[in-house]
Design an enzyme around this catalytic site. Structure first.
Site, PDB file in Angstrom:
ATOM      1  N   ASN A  47     -75.514  40.024  76.872  1.00  0.00           N
ATOM      2  CA  ASN A  47     -76.096  39.312  75.645  1.00  0.00           C
ATOM      3  C   ASN A  47     -74.979  39.900  73.740  1.00  0.00           C
ATOM      4  OD1 ASN A  47     -77.485  38.872  73.013  1.00  0.00           O
ATOM      5  ND2 ASN A  47     -79.191  38.440  74.027  1.00  0.00           N
ATOM      6  N   CYS A  60     -79.950  37.953  66.280  1.00  0.00           N
ATOM      7  CA  CYS A  60     -78.968  37.096  67.085  1.00  0.00           C
ATOM      8  C   CYS A  60     -78.761  35.911  66.133  1.00  0.00           C
ATOM      9  CB  CYS A  60     -79.400  37.212  68.823  1.00  0.00           C
ATOM     10  SG  CYS A  60     -79.742  38.281  69.225  1.00  0.00           S
ATOM     11  N   HIS A 114     -77.350  30.866  71.791  1.00  0.00           N
ATOM     12  CA  HIS A 114     -76.910  31.606  71.725  1.00  0.00           C
ATOM     13  C   HIS A 114     -77.548  32.062  73.408  1.00  0.00           C
ATOM     14  CE1 HIS A 114     -77.582  35.992  71.460  1.00  0.00           C
ATOM     15  NE2 HIS A 114     -79.893  36.148  72.043  1.00  0.00           N
TER      16      HIS A 114
HETATM   17  O1  UT7 Z   1     -81.161  38.481  71.987  1.00  0.00           O
HETATM   18  C1  UT7 Z   1     -82.731  38.132  71.657  1.00  0.00           C
HETATM   19  C2  UT7 Z   1     -82.933  37.412  72.232  1.00  0.00           C
HETATM   20  N1  UT7 Z   1     -83.796  37.802  73.361  1.00  0.00           N
HETATM   21  C3  UT7 Z   1     -84.718  37.094  74.716  1.00  0.00           C
HETATM   22  O2  UT7 Z   1     -84.404  35.755  74.443  1.00  0.00           O
HETATM   23  C4  UT7 Z   1     -84.511  37.961  75.869  1.00  0.00           C
HETATM   24  C5  UT7 Z   1     -85.901  37.725  76.337  1.00  0.00           C
HETATM   25  N2  UT7 Z   1     -86.391  38.408  77.096  1.00  0.00           N
HETATM   26  C6  UT7 Z   1     -85.794  38.536  78.554  1.00  0.00           C
HETATM   27  O3  UT7 Z   1     -84.911  38.105  78.618  1.00  0.00           O
HETATM   28  C7  UT7 Z   1     -86.372  39.518  79.824  1.00  0.00           C
HETATM   29  O4  UT7 Z   1     -87.871  38.987  79.532  1.00  0.00           O
HETATM   30  C8  UT7 Z   1     -85.897  40.400  80.625  1.00  0.00           C
HETATM   31  C9  UT7 Z   1     -85.097  40.156  81.199  1.00  0.00           C
HETATM   32  C10 UT7 Z   1     -86.084  41.816  78.983  1.00  0.00           C
HETATM   33  C11 UT7 Z   1     -86.616  41.198  81.304  1.00  0.00           C
HETATM   34  O5  UT7 Z   1     -87.418  40.275  82.044  1.00  0.00           O
HETATM   35  P1  UT7 Z   1     -88.519  39.896  82.492  1.00  0.00           P
HETATM   36  O6  UT7 Z   1     -88.688  38.694  84.023  1.00  0.00           O
HETATM   37  O7  UT7 Z   1     -89.645  38.828  81.740  1.00  0.00           O
HETATM   38  O8  UT7 Z   1     -89.300  40.861  83.566  1.00  0.00           O
HETATM   39  P2  UT7 Z   1     -90.758  41.667  83.023  1.00  0.00           P
HETATM   40  O9  UT7 Z   1     -90.352  42.716  81.236  1.00  0.00           O
HETATM   41  O10 UT7 Z   1     -92.019  40.829  82.699  1.00  0.00           O
HETATM   42  O11 UT7 Z   1     -90.951  42.938  84.173  1.00  0.00           O
HETATM   43  C12 UT7 Z   1     -91.006  42.044  85.347  1.00  0.00           C
HETATM   44  C13 UT7 Z   1     -90.867  43.115  86.084  1.00  0.00           C
HETATM   45  C14 UT7 Z   1     -91.977  44.552  85.246  1.00  0.00           C
HETATM   46  O12 UT7 Z   1     -91.966  45.381  87.043  1.00  0.00           O
HETATM   47  P3  UT7 Z   1     -93.652  44.737  87.241  1.00  0.00           P
HETATM   48  O13 UT7 Z   1     -94.568  45.603  86.192  1.00  0.00           O
HETATM   49  O14 UT7 Z   1     -93.608  43.674  87.978  1.00  0.00           O
HETATM   50  O15 UT7 Z   1     -93.907  45.874  88.315  1.00  0.00           O
HETATM   51  C15 UT7 Z   1     -90.795  45.462  85.442  1.00  0.00           C
HETATM   52  O16 UT7 Z   1     -90.302  46.926  84.881  1.00  0.00           O
HETATM   53  O17 UT7 Z   1     -89.561  44.218  86.071  1.00  0.00           O
HETATM   54  C16 UT7 Z   1     -89.702  45.213  85.577  1.00  0.00           C
HETATM   55  N3  UT7 Z   1     -88.214  45.573  85.224  1.00  0.00           N
HETATM   56  C17 UT7 Z   1     -86.719  45.611  85.863  1.00  0.00           C
HETATM   57  N4  UT7 Z   1     -86.623  46.092  87.362  1.00  0.00           N
HETATM   58  C18 UT7 Z   1     -85.319  46.212  87.620  1.00  0.00           C
HETATM   59  C19 UT7 Z   1     -88.418  45.475  83.685  1.00  0.00           C
HETATM   60  N5  UT7 Z   1     -86.383  45.983  83.929  1.00  0.00           N
HETATM   61  C20 UT7 Z   1     -85.807  45.675  85.208  1.00  0.00           C
HETATM   62  C21 UT7 Z   1     -84.767  45.914  85.875  1.00  0.00           C
HETATM   63  N6  UT7 Z   1     -84.352  46.489  87.127  1.00  0.00           N
HETATM   64  N7  UT7 Z   1     -83.809  46.086  84.646  1.00  0.00           N
END
Ligand code: UT7
Length: 344
Positions: A292, A120, A262
């Site tokens: 993204n 990215c 980005h």
């Molecule tokens: O382009 C390169 C750079 N990329 C980035 O900078 C992306 C950086 N990361 C992010 O934007 C975020 O980490 C994500 C959007 C990918 C994920 O969001 P988060 O708030 O960090 O969620 P998490 O991975 O900590 O997950 C929290 C909860 C989990 O459930 P439990 O374990 O708390 O029950 C996940 O399983 O949210 C769940 N989860 C979802 N739920 C519904 C993860 N993805 C989803 C989803 N829909 N799509």
């Protein structure tokens, strides 16, 4: 008499055109919630994304890149460029690079053409490489394209990535000019940390996996991302590298009119603005409608912001990106008078 190096020291890379292209198919959060365990409220509140675009079957990165490149050239007032740099994570094929095919399809016979692989951050790396070729006298007009078709590498069953990424392309034309001109790229700061390369990767398809002679598992062929740690790194790196670029340019944050970062996640963008001390209305964003888009993210946003009037001539701009590698980068410029030739 001035030597060649004196003349080159006064040559800057100046943005003289911008363009973009999005494939037609819109994929909404509702659409994704029909095939994945996710919901529109979760995606909106955790990422700021409402919809993204998806390339048609058979539509490859070069198909998007050629359109964006054609529009950027047209906006620059000339269809000529001596160099084409494509930043992408989704080249048409592993070998050869995709940029030579793009150059040929744009009628740029014999152009220098190569791909930059910095995920990215690729577009910011590409700008820096293009500016370096211009400063060295190797190039006069460089087309820098960021294009990605993430839908070809995302696991449709992985809700942590399938909801974030979209397909698209954006491009700028750099020409040789004077350092003080509007559009001249300021000092560019770049960096990487290969020790954290495991945070964003596609394990299969390269020499590491092929050397094992073992057929890859299906999931090894998909893009994987350790979301929460990437999130923390993205905030820290884009904040730090923007501050370094500001220092290198001799600018204070209070002078900055537009932050073009980005488009990784709207919460990341808000936190970076807060940490920099930048008023939120000075941070531009299109993530709600495109997600993204990887290397396309920054030039796509530049082009849309020119079209909708939120980015105007004279604005003091910081560009910053972060991506797999890990990689990061930032630069500054005063936005020039350019038009957009892209369809809305
Ligand atoms: O382009 C390169 C750079 N990329 C980035 O900078 C992306 C950086 N990361 C992010 O934007 C975020 O980490 C994500 C959007 C990918 C994920 O969001 P988060 O708030 O960090 O969620 P998490 O991975 O900590 O997950 C929290 C909860 C989990 O459930 P439990 O374990 O708390 O029950 C996940 O399983 O949210 C769940 N989860 C979802 N739920 C519904 C993860 N993805 C989803 C989803 N829909 N799509």
């Amino acid at each position: 008499m001035e030597s060649g190096s004196d003349i080159r020291a006064r040559t800057s890379a100046v943005i003289s055109g911008v363009g973009s292209y999005l494939p037609e198919q819109v994929v909404t959060n509702f659409d994704l919630s029909q095939v994945l365990e996710t919901s529109d409220p979760w995606i909106r509140s955790r990422t700021g994304i409402r919809e993204r675009r998806r390339a048609a079957t058979g539509q490859a990165t070069s198909d998007l890149a050629v359109e964006a490149g054609r529009r950027a050239l047209s906006a620059s007032g000339s269809d000529q460029a001596d160099t084409v740099i494509l930043a992408t994570t989704t080249p048409d094929e592993t070998c050869p690079a995709t940029a030579p095919a793009i150059a040929s399809r744009l009628g740029l016979e014999g152009a220098t053409a190569f791909d930059v692989s910095a995920v990215c951050t690729g577009f910011v790396y590409g700008l820096a490489v293009g500016a370096g070729l211009i400063a060295a006298g190797t190039a006069r007009r460089v087309l820098v394209i960021g294009a990605d078709v993430y839908s070809t590498i995302i696991n449709p069953a992985d809700r942590s990535t399938a909801v974030i990424f979209g397909d698209g392309a954006g491009a700028v034309v750099l020409r040789a000019g004077e350092p003080g001109e509007a559009g001249a790229l300021g000092p560019t700061v770049l960096g990487s940390d290969g020790e954290r390369g495991d945070l964003i990767r596609i394990p299969a398809g390269g020499s590491r996996q092929r050397s094992t002679k073992r057929s890859p598992l299906p999931e090894e062929q998909y893009f994987s991302m350790a979301g929460p740690e990437v999130y923390r790194q993205a905030v820290a790196r884009m904040t730090e590298v923007s501050q370094e670029a500001l220092r290198a340019a001799g600018w204070q944050i209070g002078e900055v009119d537009r932050l073009i970062a980005h488009q990784a996640n709207s919460r990341i963008l808000d936190t970076v603005s807060d940490r920099l001390g930048l008023a939120k209305e000075r941070q531009l964003s299109n993530i709600a409608l495109v997600g993204n888009t990887g290397a396309a993210s920054i030039p796509l946003l530049l082009d849309q912001a020119v079209t909708n009037g939120t980015l105007r001539a004279g604005h003091k701009v910081v560009l910053t990106a972060f991506g797999g590698g890990l990689t990061w980068g930032a630069t500054t410029l005063i936005w020039p008078r350019v038009t957009s030739r892209s369809a809305a």
